[in-house]
Scaffold this motif. Structure first.
Motif, PDB file in Angstrom:
ATOM      1  N   LEU A 445       0.744  -1.007   0.046  1.00  0.00           N
ATOM      2  CA  LEU A 445      -0.047  -0.177  -0.016  1.00  0.00           C
ATOM      3  C   LEU A 445       0.806   1.282  -0.152  1.00  0.00           C
ATOM      4  CD1 LEU A 445      -2.821   0.824   0.045  1.00  0.00           C
ATOM      5  CD2 LEU A 445      -2.820   1.134   2.520  1.00  0.00           C
ATOM      6  N   ASN A 446       0.679   2.074  -0.972  1.00  0.00           N
ATOM      7  CA  ASN A 446       1.249   3.358  -0.977  1.00  0.00           C
ATOM      8  C   ASN A 446       0.404   4.482  -0.079  1.00  0.00           C
ATOM      9  OD1 ASN A 446       3.423   2.452  -2.550  1.00  0.00           O
ATOM     10  ND2 ASN A 446       2.446   3.229  -4.428  1.00  0.00           N
ATOM     11  N   GLY A 447      -1.004   4.448  -0.437  1.00  0.00           N
ATOM     12  CA  GLY A 447      -1.638   5.327   0.153  1.00  0.00           C
ATOM     13  C   GLY A 447      -3.273   5.131  -0.107  1.00  0.00           C
ATOM     14  N   ILE A 448      -3.986   5.794   0.687  1.00  0.00           N
ATOM     15  CA  ILE A 448      -5.545   5.800   0.525  1.00  0.00           C
ATOM     16  C   ILE A 448      -6.193   7.267   0.478  1.00  0.00           C
ATOM     17  CG2 ILE A 448      -7.551   4.654   1.733  1.00  0.00           C
ATOM     18  CD1 ILE A 448      -5.676   3.137   3.596  1.00  0.00           C
ATOM     19  N   VAL A 449      -7.125   7.090  -0.173  1.00  0.00           N
ATOM     20  CA  VAL A 449      -7.890   8.359  -0.787  1.00  0.00           C
ATOM     21  C   VAL A 449      -9.342   7.966  -0.134  1.00  0.00           C
ATOM     22  CG1 VAL A 449      -8.568  10.132  -2.176  1.00  0.00           C
ATOM     23  CG2 VAL A 449      -6.328   9.134  -2.457  1.00  0.00           C
ATOM     24  N   SER A 450      -9.970   8.876   0.674  1.00  0.00           N
ATOM     25  CA  SER A 450     -11.264   8.837   1.126  1.00  0.00           C
ATOM     26  C   SER A 450     -12.131  10.081   0.529  1.00  0.00           C
ATOM     27  CB  SER A 450     -11.726   8.481   2.451  1.00  0.00           C
ATOM     28  OG  SER A 450     -13.141   8.478   2.864  1.00  0.00           O
ATOM     29  N   GLN A 451     -13.306  10.128  -0.255  1.00  0.00           N
ATOM     30  CA  GLN A 451     -13.527  11.461  -0.717  1.00  0.00           C
ATOM     31  C   GLN A 451     -15.131  11.424  -0.431  1.00  0.00           C
ATOM     32  OE1 GLN A 451     -12.075  11.139  -4.776  1.00  0.00           O
ATOM     33  NE2 GLN A 451     -14.237  11.459  -5.266  1.00  0.00           N
ATOM     34  N   LEU A 511      -4.362   9.547   3.144  1.00  0.00           N
ATOM     35  CA  LEU A 511      -3.246   9.098   3.782  1.00  0.00           C
ATOM     36  C   LEU A 511      -2.243   8.518   3.137  1.00  0.00           C
ATOM     37  CD1 LEU A 511      -2.082   7.960   6.672  1.00  0.00           C
ATOM     38  CD2 LEU A 511      -3.686   5.976   6.506  1.00  0.00           C
ATOM     39  N   VAL A 512      -0.926   9.130   3.086  1.00  0.00           N
ATOM     40  CA  VAL A 512       0.108   8.601   2.207  1.00  0.00           C
ATOM     41  C   VAL A 512       1.144   7.962   3.536  1.00  0.00           C
ATOM     42  CG1 VAL A 512       2.162   9.328   1.111  1.00  0.00           C
ATOM     43  CG2 VAL A 512       0.134  10.791   0.742  1.00  0.00           C
ATOM     44  N   LEU A 513       1.033   6.537   2.956  1.00  0.00           N
ATOM     45  CA  LEU A 513       2.009   5.782   4.235  1.00  0.00           C
ATOM     46  C   LEU A 513       3.513   6.210   4.034  1.00  0.00           C
ATOM     47  CD1 LEU A 513      -0.700   4.440   4.118  1.00  0.00           C
ATOM     48  CD2 LEU A 513       0.618   2.284   4.328  1.00  0.00           C
ATOM     49  N   GLU A 519       4.581   0.029   9.744  1.00  0.00           N
ATOM     50  CA  GLU A 519       4.930  -0.766  10.675  1.00  0.00           C
ATOM     51  C   GLU A 519       3.684  -0.934  11.547  1.00  0.00           C
ATOM     52  OE1 GLU A 519       8.017  -0.918  14.529  1.00  0.00           O
ATOM     53  OE2 GLU A 519       8.351   0.336  12.723  1.00  0.00           O
ATOM     54  N   LEU A 520       2.861   0.063  11.797  1.00  0.00           N
ATOM     55  CA  LEU A 520       1.546  -0.041  12.908  1.00  0.00           C
ATOM     56  C   LEU A 520       0.741  -0.899  12.196  1.00  0.00           C
ATOM     57  CD1 LEU A 520       1.160   3.797  13.734  1.00  0.00           C
ATOM     58  CD2 LEU A 520       1.931   1.997  15.314  1.00  0.00           C
ATOM     59  N   LEU A 528      -6.593   3.791  16.571  1.00  0.00           N
ATOM     60  CA  LEU A 528      -6.434   5.140  17.134  1.00  0.00           C
ATOM     61  C   LEU A 528      -4.959   5.439  17.277  1.00  0.00           C
ATOM     62  CD1 LEU A 528      -7.592   7.331  18.940  1.00  0.00           C
ATOM     63  CD2 LEU A 528      -6.803   5.844  21.132  1.00  0.00           C
ATOM     64  N   GLN A 529      -3.788   4.699  17.098  1.00  0.00           N
ATOM     65  CA  GLN A 529      -2.585   4.954  17.082  1.00  0.00           C
ATOM     66  C   GLN A 529      -2.131   5.484  15.527  1.00  0.00           C
ATOM     67  OE1 GLN A 529       0.360   2.096  18.342  1.00  0.00           O
ATOM     68  NE2 GLN A 529      -1.048   1.323  19.925  1.00  0.00           N
ATOM     69  N   LEU A 530      -2.718   4.622  14.501  1.00  0.00           N
ATOM     70  CA  LEU A 530      -2.613   4.907  13.024  1.00  0.00           C
ATOM     71  C   LEU A 530      -3.317   6.594  12.885  1.00  0.00           C
ATOM     72  CD1 LEU A 530      -1.595   3.947  10.600  1.00  0.00           C
ATOM     73  CD2 LEU A 530      -3.561   3.222  10.007  1.00  0.00           C
ATOM     74  N   LYS A 531      -4.647   6.947  13.545  1.00  0.00           N
ATOM     75  CA  LYS A 531      -5.078   8.208  13.423  1.00  0.00           C
ATOM     76  C   LYS A 531      -4.010   9.237  14.223  1.00  0.00           C
ATOM     77  CE  LYS A 531     -10.029   6.893  13.358  1.00  0.00           C
ATOM     78  NZ  LYS A 531     -11.154   7.220  14.002  1.00  0.00           N
ATOM     79  N   GLU A 532      -3.457   9.042  15.135  1.00  0.00           N
ATOM     80  CA  GLU A 532      -2.648   9.870  16.027  1.00  0.00           C
ATOM     81  C   GLU A 532      -1.505  10.178  15.000  1.00  0.00           C
ATOM     82  OE1 GLU A 532      -1.780   7.925  19.513  1.00  0.00           O
ATOM     83  OE2 GLU A 532      -3.876   8.646  20.641  1.00  0.00           O
ATOM     84  N   ARG A 533      -0.879   8.727  14.457  1.00  0.00           N
ATOM     85  CA  ARG A 533       0.357   9.067  13.522  1.00  0.00           C
ATOM     86  C   ARG A 533      -0.154   9.944  12.271  1.00  0.00           C
ATOM     87  NH1 ARG A 533       5.442   9.876  12.385  1.00  0.00           N
ATOM     88  NH2 ARG A 533       5.915   9.615  10.115  1.00  0.00           N
TER      89      ARG A 533
END
Length: 565
Positions: A445-451, A511-513, A519-520, A528-533
Motif C-alpha cells: 500500500l502506498n496510500g488511501i484516498v477517502s472522498q 493518507l500517504v503511508l 509498521e503500525l 487510534l494509534q494510526l489516526k494519531e500518527r
C-alpha cells in the motif's frame, strides 16, 4: 465552399498534425484534440480556428438571437452533426447563417450546403463551440424531440450483451401515453444532468424523481395503479426483462441515442408492497468520452493538499493506491483523472471495470461480464499475463480479487483500485477481514484516498449569508470561529431548480503511508494509534476540507452536515 488557408501563426503545423492523428486515435473532433493538446480553453480554441479559417465566431449571446431553420435541415440532423442553419435578424432575415462546430470537417460542410440548398440563397458560414451549440438546441428540444420506443433495434455493446438502440422522433408522433411518459422522463433527465431516474409506486400513483447532484428531486406524479404498472412494464420491455415476473428483483440494460449521444441505461426492478419500483442509471458515453480526454485532477476542485498527495501517489512506480467512499462519491472519476494525468504512452495501462464508465484513448479497458465468467478476479489474473505497467481495478469486492491486487502491487505494478469504506482507516479493517496478510498489505500500500462530493452554491443566486445558531450547531462551531469566513448560500432560482445548489466538488482526506505507518499496519496496531500518527503528519480530514469550502463560500454548513457528518 473551400476553407481559407490556415494562419500558421495561430495554429502551428506541428499542432495540427498531432491533433489530426490524435482525433483518430481518441475518436473525437480535431477542435477537441487541439484544445486538449494545446491546453487552451474552448473559447481560445474557437478564436484560433476563427482566425485560421476566416470564419466569424458566434458566442452564446449571438447564438441566442438566431432563428433556426429546421425546415432546411431537420432538428435531428442538426444535433447529430453539430451544426445549425438559421436566420440572423441582425443581418436581415433573407441572410442564412450556417453555423458549424468543426471547420476541419469539409464533408459535413459540403453536405449541409447541399441539404439546405444554400447555393441559391444569401448565406455565410460561421463557427461556434459545440457545447454552446448544444445549449442553443436545448431551447427547442422539448418541442421537437422525444425518444421513440417503436423503432428499437438490437445492438451489442463492448461486453457482448445485447441492448436496444432507440432513435429519436417528434413528440407528436407518440400515441401511447405510457410510452410518452417513460420516454419524456428519460429525455428530461438527460437535459437536467441527472444520474438516476427513480420510479416509485404507492397505493394510488407513480412518482418520478431524478437524482441531481446526489439529491432526489421530484419531477412528476401520475395517478392510478394501472398507469404505474404499465410504466414499469414498459421499462421492462425496453430492458428485455420478464414482464410477468413481479416477485423477485430484476436487472437489465438498454441504450438510447439523444442528439447523437449514446446513453447507456442500467435498470433495476424491485418488488414492493404496492407493486414494483424501478431505478434507471444514466451513463452518457459520448459526453464521458469527451470529458475523459481532458480530465485532470484540477477539474475535481480538490483542496491543494489533497491534490498534491494524490498526484504524488499516482506517480509512484509501483504499489497500490486505494480510493474509498460511498456509492456515487466520485471514486472512479478520481482514478480516471489520475490515470489521464500520468498517461504518457510509454507505459502499458490496463483497466478492468464494471461497467467501463469513461473511454480513455490508448488504454486497454476490459468490461466485467459475469454471465460469461469474466469476473474481477479472473480478469485481473489475465491482465497480469498481458505485461502491464499500471492496472486499474474498478472495485475490490471479494477475497480473491483483494489477494491478487496486493500481489500485483508487490511484483512491480502500480495498482489503482476502489473499495467501499467510510474512511481511510476503515479500509484497513476491510482488507484484513478479506484475509489479506497484514505485512503484505502494508508493504504493497502506498496510500488511501477517502472522498465525498459536496453540492456547490448556485453561482446565479448565491449571496452573502450569516449563519444561524442551528447551522453552527450542526458543525459544532462557535460564531467567533467563523467571523472571518465568507459564507454564502443560494436562495433558489430557475438555474438551480430552486435548490440553491448547482454542480458538485470533491473533498478528500489522503493518507500517504510512510515507514512508521506501515509498521503500525503490519503489527495490527489499534486504529487510534494510526489516526494519531496521521494527525502528527499533518493529514487533513474530510471535515477539515469541507469546512474550508464553507469558509470560502463554495458550499453551506447544511450540505457539509448532510455529506460529511
Amino acid at each position: 465552399m473551400s476553407a481559407p488557408l490556415l494562419d500558421t501563426h495561430a495554429l502551428s503545423p506541428d499542432l495540427l498534425v498531432r491533433a489530426r492523428r490524435h482525433a483518430q486515435e481518441w475518436d473525437c473532433s480535431v477542435p477537441e484534440a487541439i484544445q486538449h493538446l494545446s491546453g487552451w480553453t474552448a473559447q481560445t480554441t474557437m478564436q484560433a480556428l476563427s482566425a485560421a479559417f476566416a470564419y466569424d465566431l458566434m458566442d452564446a449571446l449571438a447564438l441566442h438571437g438566431l432563428r433556426p431553420r429546421f425546415d432546411l435541415i431537420a432538428f435531428s440532423e442538426c444535433t447529430e452533426r453539430g451544426l445549425a442553419v438559421a436566420n440572423d435578424p441582425s443581418d436581415g432575415l433573407d441572410l442564412v447563417c450556417l453555423v458549424i462546430s468543426d471547420p476541419f470537417d469539409a464533408a459535413t460542410l459540403a453536405w449541409a450546403q447541399r441539404r439546405a440548398d444554400l447555393a441559391r440563397q444569401r448565406h455565410r458560414v460561421v463557427i461556434a463551440d459545440l457545447e454552446e451549440l448544444r445549449t442553443f438546441f436545448a431551447r427547442f428540444e422539448g418541442s421537437m424531440r422525444a425518444i421513440d420506443g417503436s423503432t428499437e433495434q438490437e445492438d451489442q455493446d463492448e461486453s457482448g450483451e445485447v441492448a436496444a438502440t432507440i432513435s429519436l422522433v417528434d413528440i407528436a408522433a407518440q400515441r401511447s401515453s405510457i410510452v410518452k411518459l417513460v420516454n419524456s422522463a428519460i429525455h428530461d433527465a438527460l437535459q437536467m444532468g441527472a444520474s438516476d431516474i427513480h420510479w416509485e409506486s404507492d397505493a394510488t400513483s407513480l412518482r418520478v424523481l431524478c437524482r441531481i447532484d446526489g439529491v432526489l428531486v421530484p419531477v412528476t406524479q401520475v395517478s392510478g395503479r394501472e398507469a404505474a404498472e404499465q410504466a414499469i412494464s414498459r421499462i421492462k420491455v425496453m430492458a428485455d426483462l420478464d414482464i410477468a415476473e413481479r416477485r423477485i428483483p430484476q436487472d437489465g440494460r438498454f441504450k438510447v441515442r439523444v442528439n447523437g449521444r449514446e446513453v447507456d441505461l442500467r435498470v433495476s426492478i424491485m418488488p414492493s408492497i404496492f407493486g414494483e419500483d424501478a431505478v434507471l442509471r444514466l451513463l452518457d458515453r459520448k459526453a464521458l468520452s469527451g470529458e475523459a480526454v481532458s480530465l485532470r485532477l484540477d477539474d475535481l476542485r480538490l483542496g491543494a493538499q489533497a491534490m498534491t498527495a494524490i498526484r504524488r501517489l499516482a506517480r509512484m512506480p509501483h504499489g497500490m493506491v486505494l480510493v474509498t467512499g460511498p456509492t456515487g462519491s466520485g471514486k472512479t472519476t478520481t482514478l480516471y483523472a489520475a490515470i489521464t494525468e500520468i498517461h504518457t504512452g510509454r507505459d502499458k495501462i490496463v483497466t478492468i471495470e464494471d461497467p467501463v464508465e469513461y473511454r480513455l484513448p490508448r488504454i486497454l479497458q476490459i468490461p466485467v461480464n459475469e454471465k460469461k465468467g469474466l469476473t474481477f478476479a479472473r480478469g485481473l489474473r489475465s491482465i497480469l499475463r498481458h505485461d502491464p505497467d499500471k492496472i486499474m481495478v474498478g472495485e475490490i469486492r471479494d477475497d480473491e480479487t483483494a489477494q491478487i491486487a496486493v500481489q500485483a502491487a508487490l511484483t512491480g505494478h502500480l495498482v489503482f483500485t476502489t473499495v467501499h469504506a467510510n474512511s481511510v482507516f476503515d479500509v484497513l479493517g476491510r482488507f484484513l477481514h478479506m484475509g489479506v496478510d497484514a505485512y503484505s498489505f502494508a508493504a504493497a500500500l502506498n496510500g488511501i484516498v477517502s472522498q465525498r462530493l459536496l453540492r456547490m452554491n448556485c453561482p446565479q443566486c448565491s449571496c452573502a449569508h450569516a449563519p444561524t445558531a442551528e447551522e453552527l450547531a450542526l458543525a459544532d462551531l462557535q460564531l467567533e470561529s467563523v467571523s472571518t469566513w465568507e459564507m454564502r448560500k443560494g436562495i433558489g432560482c430557475a438555474h438551480c431548480r430552486g435548490t440553491g445548489y448547482k454542480g458538485r466538488l470533491a473533498v478528500a482526506e489522503v493518507l500517504v503511508l510512510d515507514d512508521a505507518a506501515r509498521e503500525l499496519i503490519a503489527s495490527k496496531a489499534p486504529i487510534l494509534q494510526l489516526k494519531e500518527r496521521a494527525n502528527r503528519s499533518g493529514m487533513r480530514t474530510i471535515l477539515d476540507e469541507a469546512l474550508a469550502c464553507v469558509a470560502n463560500g463554495q458550499t453551506t454548513l447544511e450540505e457539509v452536515a448532510r455529506v460529511a457528518g
